[in-house]
Design a protein around this motif. Structure first.
Motif, PDB file in Angstrom:
ATOM      1  N   VAL A  65       0.857  -1.187   0.000  1.00  0.00           N
ATOM      2  CA  VAL A  65       0.000   0.000   0.000  1.00  0.00           C
ATOM      3  C   VAL A  65       0.890   1.233   0.000  1.00  0.00           C
ATOM      4  CG1 VAL A  65      -1.722   1.338   1.249  1.00  0.00           C
ATOM      5  CG2 VAL A  65      -1.906  -1.157   1.189  1.00  0.00           C
ATOM      6  N   ILE A  66       0.603   2.138  -0.903  1.00  0.00           N
ATOM      7  CA  ILE A  66       1.312   3.423  -0.946  1.00  0.00           C
ATOM      8  C   ILE A  66       0.433   4.466  -0.269  1.00  0.00           C
ATOM      9  CG2 ILE A  66       2.228   5.225  -2.435  1.00  0.00           C
ATOM     10  CD1 ILE A  66       2.716   3.082  -4.545  1.00  0.00           C
ATOM     11  N   GLN A  67       0.998   5.121   0.725  1.00  0.00           N
ATOM     12  CA  GLN A  67       0.246   6.173   1.412  1.00  0.00           C
ATOM     13  C   GLN A  67       0.911   7.517   1.150  1.00  0.00           C
ATOM     14  OE1 GLN A  67      -1.358   5.497   5.340  1.00  0.00           O
ATOM     15  NE2 GLN A  67      -0.831   7.577   6.003  1.00  0.00           N
ATOM     16  N   THR A  68       0.104   8.499   0.742  1.00  0.00           N
ATOM     17  CA  THR A  68       0.589   9.858   0.507  1.00  0.00           C
ATOM     18  C   THR A  68      -0.106  10.817   1.463  1.00  0.00           C
ATOM     19  OG1 THR A  68      -1.105  10.287  -1.165  1.00  0.00           O
ATOM     20  CG2 THR A  68       0.993   9.382  -1.938  1.00  0.00           C
ATOM     21  N   ALA A  69       0.547  11.909   1.737  1.00  0.00           N
ATOM     22  CA  ALA A  69      -0.026  12.955   2.582  1.00  0.00           C
ATOM     23  C   ALA A  69       0.092  14.283   1.846  1.00  0.00           C
ATOM     24  CB  ALA A  69       0.676  13.030   3.924  1.00  0.00           C
ATOM     25  N   SER A  70      -1.004  14.989   1.730  1.00  0.00           N
ATOM     26  CA  SER A  70      -1.019  16.291   1.057  1.00  0.00           C
ATOM     27  C   SER A  70      -1.433  17.368   2.050  1.00  0.00           C
ATOM     28  CB  SER A  70      -2.002  16.283  -0.118  1.00  0.00           C
ATOM     29  OG  SER A  70      -1.683  15.257  -1.027  1.00  0.00           O
ATOM     30  N   ASP A  71      -0.655  18.442   2.088  1.00  0.00           N
ATOM     31  CA  ASP A  71      -0.965  19.572   2.961  1.00  0.00           C
ATOM     32  C   ASP A  71      -1.818  20.567   2.169  1.00  0.00           C
ATOM     33  OD1 ASP A  71      -1.068  21.834   4.521  1.00  0.00           O
ATOM     34  OD2 ASP A  71       1.051  21.775   5.104  1.00  0.00           O
ATOM     35  N   ILE A  72      -3.107  20.653   2.488  1.00  0.00           N
ATOM     36  CA  ILE A  72      -4.000  21.581   1.785  1.00  0.00           C
ATOM     37  C   ILE A  72      -4.533  22.643   2.754  1.00  0.00           C
ATOM     38  CG2 ILE A  72      -4.659  19.849   0.072  1.00  0.00           C
ATOM     39  CD1 ILE A  72      -7.373  19.633   1.586  1.00  0.00           C
ATOM     40  N   THR A  73      -3.688  23.017   3.715  1.00  0.00           N
ATOM     41  CA  THR A  73      -4.106  23.979   4.734  1.00  0.00           C
ATOM     42  C   THR A  73      -4.596  25.282   4.108  1.00  0.00           C
ATOM     43  OG1 THR A  73      -2.482  23.047   6.253  1.00  0.00           O
ATOM     44  CG2 THR A  73      -3.383  25.207   6.814  1.00  0.00           C
ATOM     45  N   ASP A  74      -3.836  25.815   3.137  1.00  0.00           N
ATOM     46  CA  ASP A  74      -4.229  27.091   2.525  1.00  0.00           C
ATOM     47  C   ASP A  74      -5.567  26.978   1.816  1.00  0.00           C
ATOM     48  OD1 ASP A  74      -1.905  28.177   3.466  1.00  0.00           O
ATOM     49  OD2 ASP A  74      -0.805  27.987   1.571  1.00  0.00           O
ATOM     50  N   VAL A  75      -5.784  25.854   1.125  1.00  0.00           N
ATOM     51  CA  VAL A  75      -7.061  25.643   0.430  1.00  0.00           C
ATOM     52  C   VAL A  75      -8.200  25.551   1.438  1.00  0.00           C
ATOM     53  CG1 VAL A  75      -8.369  24.058  -1.038  1.00  0.00           C
ATOM     54  CG2 VAL A  75      -5.943  24.501  -1.514  1.00  0.00           C
ATOM     55  N   LYS A  76      -7.964  24.813   2.534  1.00  0.00           N
ATOM     56  CA  LYS A  76      -8.991  24.651   3.559  1.00  0.00           C
ATOM     57  C   LYS A  76      -9.324  25.982   4.224  1.00  0.00           C
ATOM     58  CE  LYS A  76     -11.709  22.267   6.288  1.00  0.00           C
ATOM     59  NZ  LYS A  76     -12.950  21.641   5.759  1.00  0.00           N
ATOM     60  N   LEU A  77      -8.300  26.766   4.538  1.00  0.00           N
ATOM     61  CA  LEU A  77      -8.541  28.071   5.169  1.00  0.00           C
ATOM     62  C   LEU A  77      -9.308  28.993   4.230  1.00  0.00           C
ATOM     63  CD1 LEU A  77      -5.118  28.690   6.963  1.00  0.00           C
ATOM     64  CD2 LEU A  77      -7.309  28.094   8.027  1.00  0.00           C
ATOM     65  N   ALA A  78      -8.969  28.943   2.939  1.00  0.00           N
ATOM     66  CA  ALA A  78      -9.686  29.767   1.970  1.00  0.00           C
ATOM     67  C   ALA A  78     -11.148  29.338   1.879  1.00  0.00           C
ATOM     68  CB  ALA A  78      -9.022  29.669   0.603  1.00  0.00           C
ATOM     69  N   ALA A  79     -11.380  28.018   1.869  1.00  0.00           N
ATOM     70  CA  ALA A  79     -12.753  27.512   1.808  1.00  0.00           C
ATOM     71  C   ALA A  79     -13.536  27.913   3.053  1.00  0.00           C
ATOM     72  CB  ALA A  79     -12.743  25.995   1.651  1.00  0.00           C
ATOM     73  N   GLU A  80     -12.889  27.821   4.221  1.00  0.00           N
ATOM     74  CA  GLU A  80     -13.562  28.211   5.457  1.00  0.00           C
ATOM     75  C   GLU A  80     -13.869  29.711   5.468  1.00  0.00           C
ATOM     76  OE1 GLU A  80     -11.110  26.838   8.653  1.00  0.00           O
ATOM     77  OE2 GLU A  80     -11.866  24.777   8.537  1.00  0.00           O
ATOM     78  N   ALA A  81     -12.953  30.506   4.886  1.00  0.00           N
ATOM     79  CA  ALA A  81     -13.189  31.950   4.813  1.00  0.00           C
ATOM     80  C   ALA A  81     -14.400  32.251   3.932  1.00  0.00           C
ATOM     81  CB  ALA A  81     -11.958  32.660   4.272  1.00  0.00           C
TER      82      ALA A  81
END
Length: 241
Positions: A65-81
């Motif tokens: 199994v290949i596991q990846t991690a993506s940091d989408i903090t900026d996208v999430k903060l923009a969506a929450e805004a």
């Protein structure tokens, strides 16, 4: 265990126990996806998305199994805004004392509660494909239609207009509207306000009627004074001064 460990074992029960927000992958059969806020070693929080995708042998068995991690903090903060902005917008519009609407050329896209109060239609009736001109009396539809088109086609940005509207009951009401051109969900639209000025219009009509009547009375009084002045200076029997 990390998500990849449990995907390798296909232990669905433990995936649910350790990762309650995980969902099956839409792209990789047997894969799983999880996301959420995580504390970092620096003491801040980041919003991460984990994808655990199985690697299969030629006979379909999962061997890794290949596991990846993506940091989408900026996208999430923009969506929450954006969500917070929309919540504030709805809070203000839904408590407004004037009608607020968003309309395209042929339909209502949004109405606030005051719009339902003014016209007597429910929000569902407004948004179920109702033409904006349906709430305008037939005699005023051409003028209102021209104003709408001029804004949608970019000839003017915003205009104020007075016209007669029609409630669901058929009652005619007097309205004042101000609308500005915007882009809503990818298409030209108008956001505007509507005020029911029927009572003010009726009061103005009463004042005009009273003013007209007062002018008639003053004219009659002037004529009577002129006749009285003539009678006071001429002997009624002989007609002599």
């Amino acid at each position: 265990p990390v998500l990849a460990d449990l995907v390798l074992e296909q232990d669905i029960e433990r995936i649910g126990a350790y990762y309650p927000h995980a969902v099956p992958s839409q792209e990789e059969p047997g894969g799983w996806r999880d996301e959420g806020w995580h504390r970092t070693g620096r003491g801040d929080s980041r919003y991460l998305v984990y994808e655990a995708s199985p690697v299969r042998t030629s006979d379909g068995r999962i061997e890794a199994v290949i596991q990846t991690a993506s940091d989408i903090t900026d996208v999430k903060l923009a969506a929450e805004a954006v969500e917070e902005s929309e919540r504030k917008y709805r809070f203000l519009t839904e408590r407004s004392l004037v009608g607020i609407y968003v309309t395209t050329a042929a339909r209502f896209a949004y109405v606030n509660p005051k719009m339902t109060e003014i016209f007597g239609y429910t929000a569902e009736e407004f948004l179920d494909g109702m033409d904006p001109l349906d709430v305008v009396v037939p005699e005023d539809r051409d003028a209102v239609g021209r104003s709408v088109r001029s804004r949608l086609e970019g000839e003017v940005v915003g205009t104020a207009q007075s016209f007669r509207g029609r409630r669901k009951t058929g009652e005619t009401i007097y309205l004042e509207s101000y609308g500005s051109a915007i882009v809503y969900e990818g298409e030209p639209a108008i956001i505007g306000t509507i005020m029911d000025v029927t009572e003010r219009k009726r009061a103005e009509d009463r004042i005009l009627s009273m003013s007209s009547r007062l002018e008639e009375i003053n004219a009659a009084l002037k004529r009577a004074n002129e006749e009285l002045e003539a009678l006071s200076s001429i002997d009624s029997l002989t007609g002599l001064a």
